[in-house]
Design a protein around this motif. Sequence first.
Motif, mmCIF file in Angstrom:
data_model
loop_
_atom_site.group_PDB
_atom_site.id
_atom_site.type_symbol
_atom_site.label_atom_id
_atom_site.label_comp_id
_atom_site.label_asym_id
_atom_site.label_seq_id
_atom_site.Cartn_x
_atom_site.Cartn_y
_atom_site.Cartn_z
ATOM 1 N N GLU A 195 0.839 -1.206 0.000
ATOM 2 C CA GLU A 195 0.000 0.000 0.000
ATOM 3 C C GLU A 195 0.874 1.256 0.000
ATOM 4 O OE1 GLU A 195 -3.253 0.154 -0.384
ATOM 5 O OE2 GLU A 195 -3.799 -1.929 -0.072
ATOM 6 N N ILE A 196 1.958 1.231 0.770
ATOM 7 C CA ILE A 196 2.883 2.369 0.781
ATOM 8 C C ILE A 196 3.513 2.540 -0.598
ATOM 9 C CG2 ILE A 196 5.092 3.218 1.700
ATOM 10 C CD1 ILE A 196 4.284 1.788 4.390
ATOM 11 N N GLN A 197 3.958 1.428 -1.189
ATOM 12 C CA GLN A 197 4.617 1.460 -2.502
ATOM 13 C C GLN A 197 3.715 2.057 -3.579
ATOM 14 O OE1 GLN A 197 7.788 0.686 -3.221
ATOM 15 N NE2 GLN A 197 7.453 1.247 -5.345
ATOM 16 N N LYS A 198 2.441 1.682 -3.577
ATOM 17 C CA LYS A 198 1.550 2.197 -4.627
ATOM 18 C C LYS A 198 0.912 3.537 -4.261
ATOM 19 C CE LYS A 198 -2.484 -0.654 -3.442
ATOM 20 N NZ LYS A 198 -3.361 -1.720 -3.879
ATOM 21 N N SER A 199 1.317 4.103 -3.129
ATOM 22 C CA SER A 199 0.809 5.412 -2.683
ATOM 23 C C SER A 199 -0.714 5.454 -2.621
ATOM 24 C CB SER A 199 1.329 6.532 -3.589
ATOM 25 O OG SER A 199 2.718 6.591 -3.548
ATOM 26 N N SER A 200 -1.302 4.356 -2.143
ATOM 27 C CA SER A 200 -2.755 4.318 -1.988
ATOM 28 C C SER A 200 -3.154 5.188 -0.800
ATOM 29 C CB SER A 200 -3.207 2.873 -1.729
ATOM 30 O OG SER A 200 -2.789 2.461 -0.436
ATOM 31 N N ARG A 201 -4.441 5.372 -0.619
ATOM 32 C CA ARG A 201 -4.917 6.139 0.537
ATOM 33 C C ARG A 201 -4.451 5.457 1.824
ATOM 34 N NH1 ARG A 201 -5.240 10.707 2.270
ATOM 35 N NH2 ARG A 201 -6.415 11.385 0.494
ATOM 36 N N ILE A 202 -4.560 4.140 1.882
ATOM 37 C CA ILE A 202 -4.102 3.405 3.065
ATOM 38 C C ILE A 202 -2.602 3.618 3.242
ATOM 39 C CG2 ILE A 202 -3.768 1.107 4.071
ATOM 40 C CD1 ILE A 202 -6.388 0.298 2.523
ATOM 41 N N GLY A 203 -1.848 3.443 2.162
ATOM 42 C CA GLY A 203 -0.395 3.602 2.227
ATOM 43 C C GLY A 203 0.043 4.996 2.633
ATOM 44 N N SER A 204 -0.736 6.002 2.256
ATOM 45 C CA SER A 204 -0.367 7.379 2.620
ATOM 46 C C SER A 204 -0.490 7.641 4.112
ATOM 47 C CB SER A 204 -1.241 8.377 1.850
ATOM 48 O OG SER A 204 -2.557 8.395 2.375
ATOM 49 N N LEU A 205 -1.172 6.754 4.818
ATOM 50 C CA LEU A 205 -1.355 6.904 6.267
ATOM 51 C C LEU A 205 -0.339 6.088 7.059
ATOM 52 C CD1 LEU A 205 -5.246 6.569 6.261
ATOM 53 C CD2 LEU A 205 -3.920 8.690 6.447
ATOM 54 N N LEU A 206 0.540 5.374 6.332
ATOM 55 C CA LEU A 206 1.508 4.482 6.956
ATOM 56 C C LEU A 206 2.945 4.894 6.628
ATOM 57 C CD1 LEU A 206 -0.217 1.104 6.023
ATOM 58 C CD2 LEU A 206 -0.285 2.282 8.247
ATOM 59 N N ARG A 207 3.862 4.403 7.477
ATOM 60 C CA ARG A 207 5.288 4.652 7.273
ATOM 61 C C ARG A 207 6.042 3.379 7.663
ATOM 62 N NH1 ARG A 207 7.287 9.744 8.695
ATOM 63 N NH2 ARG A 207 5.501 9.946 10.046
ATOM 64 N N ALA A 208 6.949 2.953 6.792
ATOM 65 C CA ALA A 208 7.812 1.807 7.125
ATOM 66 C C ALA A 208 8.878 2.294 8.094
ATOM 67 C CB ALA A 208 8.438 1.235 5.874
ATOM 68 N N LYS A 209 9.132 1.496 9.115
ATOM 69 C CA LYS A 209 10.138 1.880 10.135
ATOM 70 C C LYS A 209 11.528 1.628 9.632
ATOM 71 C CE LYS A 209 7.241 1.078 14.150
ATOM 72 N NZ LYS A 209 7.051 0.305 15.364
#
Length: 133
Positions: free
Chosen positions: A119-133
Motif C-alpha cells: 500500500e505504501i509502494q503504490k501510494s494508496s490512501r491506506i499507504g499514505s497513512l503508513l510509514r515503514a520503520k
Amino acid sequence: MRKVMIALISLSMLATPVAAKPPLRDVAAVDDALLYLGLADRIRNECPDISARMFRALGYLNDIQKTAKSLGYSDDEIDAYRKSDAEKARMKSRGAAYLKANGVDTSDPQSYCALGRAEIQKSSRIGSLLRAK
C-alpha cells in the motif's frame, strides 16, 4: 390579490419535500474513507515494521468529518454513525474482506507487513497513512 398570491407561493414552498439525505454508510466519500483509516490502523497495529503517520491520519479524519458536514450531516448524525455497533460490525466485515482479498493471514503479522508495504509502494490512501520503520 397580491397577498393571496404571495401566500400561495409561500405555502407551495413549504409543501415542497426536502430531499432526504442517504445514511452515511451509503456516502462512499465518508464510508470508504473510514474503511481506509481503519485498515491503516489495523496494519500498523499488527505489523511491527510499520507505523502510522499520525498527523496525516488526524488530518484525514478531520477531512472526513468536514466532508460529512458539507453534505449536510450534523455532528449528532456523524457521531451516531461513528458509534453505532451495527456500523462498526459492518465496517469490520468490510475490512476483513479487504484483508483476505489482499492475501493477509490474520495469524501472520508479516502478511500485514507485506500488505502495508504494498500500500505504501503504490501510494494508496491506506499507504499514505503508513510509514515503514
